[in-house]
Motif scaffolding. Sequence first.
Motif: not given
Length: 304
Positions: A213, A240, A250, A283, A286
């Motif tokens: 992560t 992630a 993610l 982020i 995703s």
Amino acid sequence: MSHHHDHLPHGAGTHRGRLAVVLGITATVLVTELVGAWVSGSVALLADAGHMLTDLAGLVMALVAAQLARRPATPERTWGWLRAEVLGAGAQALLLLVVGVVVLVEAVQHLVSPEPVAPGAMLVFGAVGLVGNVIGLLVLAGAREANLNLRAAFLEVFNDALGSVAVLAAALAVRWTGWERADAVASLVIVALIVPRTLVLLRQVLRVLLEATPGGLDLDEVRAHIEDLPHVREVHDLHASQVATGVPVLTAHVVADESCFHDGHMTGLLDRVQECLREDFGITHSTVQFEPPAHAGHEVDVHA
């Protein structure tokens, strides 16, 4: 369900001009220090030259990695060559560790059996090396946080500068006190400067390669933020990792109200989830899979 984004992060493949300038400076200082080591007989100067040789190879790799990172994504390489940055930094770290061991062995040998050195020549060539390193640091200073590749390059030049300071200190000690072992002690100082910082860089590289992560990202907090959104019941299979510096990714399975799959809420919910990830956690890459509550019985190997 996901949104398309450009995979090239800010800073990827950039600052190649800075790297090229520092590469030229490093090559010049390397030749100067090799001549100085031969003239003065200093193992500290030779150790610093060996370090510079490793840095030269590292900077070449950094420049190649920066160029590769500019290549676009393809169906075969969906992230392009972004990971080249991380591999380049890892190779530099390994090279630094090797040169640290070599210098350590040489320094111990000269500590046990010191050899005469010419402190005057050490001072001159050490000063030339320090000036070159300071110029290199100034060139890289504004870009050192852009990515791991540039951080590694800055670290190498910084270590070189400290090594030049150690050479100068050893030369002054030999000149003023006649203590020949100061040269070997300076070499040990260079090793002490190289290894710890190299291990930190190597740990950062391994975190990316092992898909840990990203540092500073709390997945429990991410989960709580998503679950606070209207119509979201649960988040699971939350993962992630980091492709390269500035490219966190993610994935998540989001359990939404059954009604969302029939009343047109789903598109808006996707926008809210990805806006939350972008605005609250930075982020932008995703992938979100929405599931109705009844889908839980079909999940296999669900991860937290």
